[in-house]
Design a protein around this motif. Structure first.
Motif, PDB file in Angstrom:
ATOM      1  N   UNK A  27      76.722  62.745  19.956  1.00  0.00           N
ATOM      2  CA  UNK A  27      78.001  61.598  20.576  1.00  0.00           C
ATOM      3  C   UNK A  27      77.844  60.524  21.508  1.00  0.00           C
ATOM      4  N   UNK A  28      76.791  60.809  21.871  1.00  0.00           N
ATOM      5  CA  UNK A  28      75.910  59.421  22.288  1.00  0.00           C
ATOM      6  C   UNK A  28      75.680  58.158  21.653  1.00  0.00           C
ATOM      7  N   UNK A  29      75.296  58.673  20.280  1.00  0.00           N
ATOM      8  CA  UNK A  29      75.536  57.576  19.562  1.00  0.00           C
ATOM      9  C   UNK A  29      73.820  57.239  18.763  1.00  0.00           C
ATOM     10  N   UNK A  30      72.909  58.594  19.044  1.00  0.00           N
ATOM     11  CA  UNK A  30      72.189  58.674  17.636  1.00  0.00           C
ATOM     12  C   UNK A  30      71.939  58.896  16.266  1.00  0.00           C
ATOM     13  N   UNK A  31      71.570  58.534  16.075  1.00  0.00           N
ATOM     14  CA  UNK A  31      70.999  58.681  14.529  1.00  0.00           C
ATOM     15  C   UNK A  31      70.230  60.214  14.068  1.00  0.00           C
ATOM     16  N   UNK A  32      70.262  60.806  14.157  1.00  0.00           N
ATOM     17  CA  UNK A  32      68.944  61.386  14.134  1.00  0.00           C
ATOM     18  C   UNK A  32      68.734  62.647  15.284  1.00  0.00           C
ATOM     19  N   UNK A  33      68.502  63.372  15.213  1.00  0.00           N
ATOM     20  CA  UNK A  33      68.027  64.940  15.772  1.00  0.00           C
ATOM     21  C   UNK A  33      66.976  65.857  15.091  1.00  0.00           C
ATOM     22  N   UNK A  34      66.293  65.818  16.736  1.00  0.00           N
ATOM     23  CA  UNK A  34      64.695  66.529  15.960  1.00  0.00           C
ATOM     24  C   UNK A  34      65.034  67.599  16.237  1.00  0.00           C
ATOM     25  N   UNK A  35      64.773  68.831  15.971  1.00  0.00           N
ATOM     26  CA  UNK A  35      64.608  69.971  16.740  1.00  0.00           C
ATOM     27  C   UNK A  35      63.493  70.872  16.849  1.00  0.00           C
ATOM     28  N   UNK A  36      62.851  71.144  18.194  1.00  0.00           N
ATOM     29  CA  UNK A  36      61.309  71.573  18.077  1.00  0.00           C
ATOM     30  C   UNK A  36      61.198  72.315  18.103  1.00  0.00           C
ATOM     31  N   UNK A  37      60.967  73.706  16.684  1.00  0.00           N
ATOM     32  CA  UNK A  37      61.056  75.369  16.383  1.00  0.00           C
ATOM     33  C   UNK A  37      59.760  75.852  17.325  1.00  0.00           C
ATOM     34  N   UNK A  38      60.235  76.504  18.624  1.00  0.00           N
ATOM     35  CA  UNK A  38      58.807  76.470  19.904  1.00  0.00           C
ATOM     36  C   UNK A  38      57.848  77.682  19.252  1.00  0.00           C
ATOM     37  N   UNK A  39      56.417  77.791  19.881  1.00  0.00           N
ATOM     38  CA  UNK A  39      55.403  77.746  18.545  1.00  0.00           C
ATOM     39  C   UNK A  39      54.326  78.296  20.899  1.00  0.00           C
ATOM     40  N   UNK A  40      53.755  79.101  20.377  1.00  0.00           N
ATOM     41  CA  UNK A  40      53.155  79.706  21.045  1.00  0.00           C
ATOM     42  C   UNK A  40      51.347  78.843  20.918  1.00  0.00           C
ATOM     43  N   UNK A  41      51.334  78.112  20.523  1.00  0.00           N
ATOM     44  CA  UNK A  41      49.926  77.218  20.575  1.00  0.00           C
ATOM     45  C   UNK A  41      50.705  75.617  19.865  1.00  0.00           C
ATOM     46  N   UNK A  42      51.460  74.954  20.702  1.00  0.00           N
ATOM     47  CA  UNK A  42      51.671  73.305  19.876  1.00  0.00           C
ATOM     48  C   UNK A  42      50.611  72.617  20.643  1.00  0.00           C
ATOM     49  N   UNK A  43      49.253  72.280  20.091  1.00  0.00           N
ATOM     50  CA  UNK A  43      48.419  71.733  19.795  1.00  0.00           C
ATOM     51  C   UNK A  43      48.939  70.126  19.417  1.00  0.00           C
ATOM     52  N   UNK A  44      49.870  69.404  18.937  1.00  0.00           N
ATOM     53  CA  UNK A  44      49.783  68.192  19.045  1.00  0.00           C
ATOM     54  C   UNK A  44      50.812  67.725  20.093  1.00  0.00           C
ATOM     55  N   UNK A  45      51.398  68.558  20.929  1.00  0.00           N
ATOM     56  CA  UNK A  45      52.703  68.270  21.916  1.00  0.00           C
ATOM     57  C   UNK A  45      51.598  67.646  23.220  1.00  0.00           C
ATOM     58  N   UNK A  46      52.159  67.250  24.366  1.00  0.00           N
ATOM     59  CA  UNK A  46      51.092  67.002  25.707  1.00  0.00           C
ATOM     60  C   UNK A  46      52.345  68.003  26.584  1.00  0.00           C
ATOM     61  N   UNK A  47      52.108  67.983  28.047  1.00  0.00           N
ATOM     62  CA  UNK A  47      52.185  68.858  28.986  1.00  0.00           C
ATOM     63  C   UNK A  47      53.643  69.626  28.788  1.00  0.00           C
ATOM     64  N   UNK A  48      54.600  67.967  28.915  1.00  0.00           N
ATOM     65  CA  UNK A  48      56.049  68.509  28.813  1.00  0.00           C
ATOM     66  C   UNK A  48      56.322  69.049  27.744  1.00  0.00           C
ATOM     67  N   UNK A  50      54.545  71.570  25.545  1.00  0.00           N
ATOM     68  CA  UNK A  50      54.247  72.519  25.776  1.00  0.00           C
ATOM     69  C   UNK A  50      55.366  73.546  26.876  1.00  0.00           C
ATOM     70  N   UNK A  51      55.381  72.038  27.592  1.00  0.00           N
ATOM     71  CA  UNK A  51      56.031  73.580  29.089  1.00  0.00           C
ATOM     72  C   UNK A  51      57.796  73.667  28.015  1.00  0.00           C
ATOM     73  N   UNK A  52      58.306  73.208  28.142  1.00  0.00           N
ATOM     74  CA  UNK A  52      59.814  73.541  26.750  1.00  0.00           C
ATOM     75  C   UNK A  52      59.481  74.385  25.968  1.00  0.00           C
ATOM     76  N   UNK A  53      58.011  74.338  25.473  1.00  0.00           N
ATOM     77  CA  UNK A  53      57.491  75.282  24.606  1.00  0.00           C
ATOM     78  C   UNK A  53      57.557  77.108  24.800  1.00  0.00           C
ATOM     79  N   UNK A  54      56.900  76.309  26.026  1.00  0.00           N
ATOM     80  CA  UNK A  54      57.003  77.981  26.769  1.00  0.00           C
ATOM     81  C   UNK A  54      58.270  78.639  27.178  1.00  0.00           C
ATOM     82  N   UNK A  55      58.883  77.801  28.077  1.00  0.00           N
ATOM     83  CA  UNK A  55      60.379  78.159  27.926  1.00  0.00           C
ATOM     84  C   UNK A  55      61.189  78.754  26.891  1.00  0.00           C
ATOM     85  N   UNK A  56      61.028  78.244  26.291  1.00  0.00           N
ATOM     86  CA  UNK A  56      62.396  77.741  24.771  1.00  0.00           C
ATOM     87  C   UNK A  56      61.633  79.971  24.427  1.00  0.00           C
ATOM     88  N   UNK A  57      60.421  80.154  23.967  1.00  0.00           N
ATOM     89  CA  UNK A  57      59.942  81.782  24.037  1.00  0.00           C
ATOM     90  C   UNK A  57      60.262  82.537  25.106  1.00  0.00           C
TER      91      UNK A  57
END
Length: 244
Positions: A27-48, A50-57
């Motif tokens: 609704x805000x006007x973006x053209x793509x939605x990209x959804x990260x699937x939470x994982x216990x060892x998200x090596x390509x991701x930075x701390x923010x 990584x924290x999101x993955x931890x919370x989601x799990x």
């Protein structure tokens, strides 16, 4: 018009917020939605993220739960939904079954950074084609022209051009790397190029999209979801500030 892809991790701030965030992005006007699937060892991701993955799990997000949520809003989504994640959970789920669920849930493409291109070609490409799913590969400033062309030939949907070889959310000094952006623009690639990693505001977005089809914003948006109780209003304002 340059296209904006907004990334967030499924299952944050709370388990059931995923679908509301998807609607907000659309609704805000973006053209793509990209959804990260939470994982216990998200090596390509930075701390923010990584924290999101931890919370989601901790919230109880799983692949099964994500597909349930995606199916509940499938009929309301008018822009492409792309899933990003790591290969181990997908293989545990069963690759073909995963692709079938993606199709049935309205997902249009996948980004799996740790799936080697050779394995993709030999073992998984035909399955993705069977279920009409795009697959997006990543390139970096260190990727040779020859390999960029090779990964572009394997990709469909778009080519994800990482603005640096660092993890997500870092202050990527290469974000204004004119040589890199020009090189990508001049290779005559078959896929549109989307630039990601390190884009935090409209200035960054406008800069990288001078020579690319669009940009991908993740960490800056995930920060809003994690740090603000009124993330709906702030998230909408943020996305619109990039586009307008």
């Amino acid at each position: 018009m340059k296209k904006l892809n907004i990334y967030f991790t499924a299952g944050i701030p709370n388990l059931e917020d995923t679908t509301e965030i998807m609607k907000l992005i659309q609704h805000s006007g973006a053209e793509y939605i990209e959804i990260g699937m939470p994982y216990s060892d998200p090596v390509a991701d930075g701390p923010v993220i990584q924290k999101a993955h931890e919370i989601a799990l901790k919230n109880g997000m799983t692949i099964v739960e994500l597909f349930r949520q995606l199916k509940s809003v499938k009929s309301e989504m008018n822009i492409p939904v792309v899933l990003m994640g790591y290969i181990n959970p997908v293989l545990s789920f069963g690759f073909k079954n995963f692709c079938k669920e993606c199709r049935d849930s309205g997902v249009s493409g996948l980004i799996i950074p740790d799936l080697p291109p050779v394995e993709f070609e030999n073992n998984y490409r035909a399955i993705l084609e069977e279920f009409k799913l795009n697959f997006i590969f990543l390139v970096t400033p260190e990727t040779s022209d020859e390999r960029i062309r090779y990964l572009d030939s394997l990709s469909s949907g778009f080519l994800y051009a990482v603005s640096s070889s660092s993890t997500t959310g870092n202050n990527a000094k290469e974000i204004n790397n004119e040589e890199y952006l020009s090189r990508l623009a001049n290779l005559g690639l078959k896929n549109p190029v989307m630039i990601g990693f390190g884009i935090k505001n409209k200035v960054d977005f406008d800069k990288v999209t001078e020579k690319a089809a669009g940009g991908i914003i993740g960490t800056a948006f995930v920060n809003i979801l994690l740090q603000n109780k009124d993330w709906k209003a702030k998230g909408q304002d943020f996305i619109r500030s990039i586009i307008n």
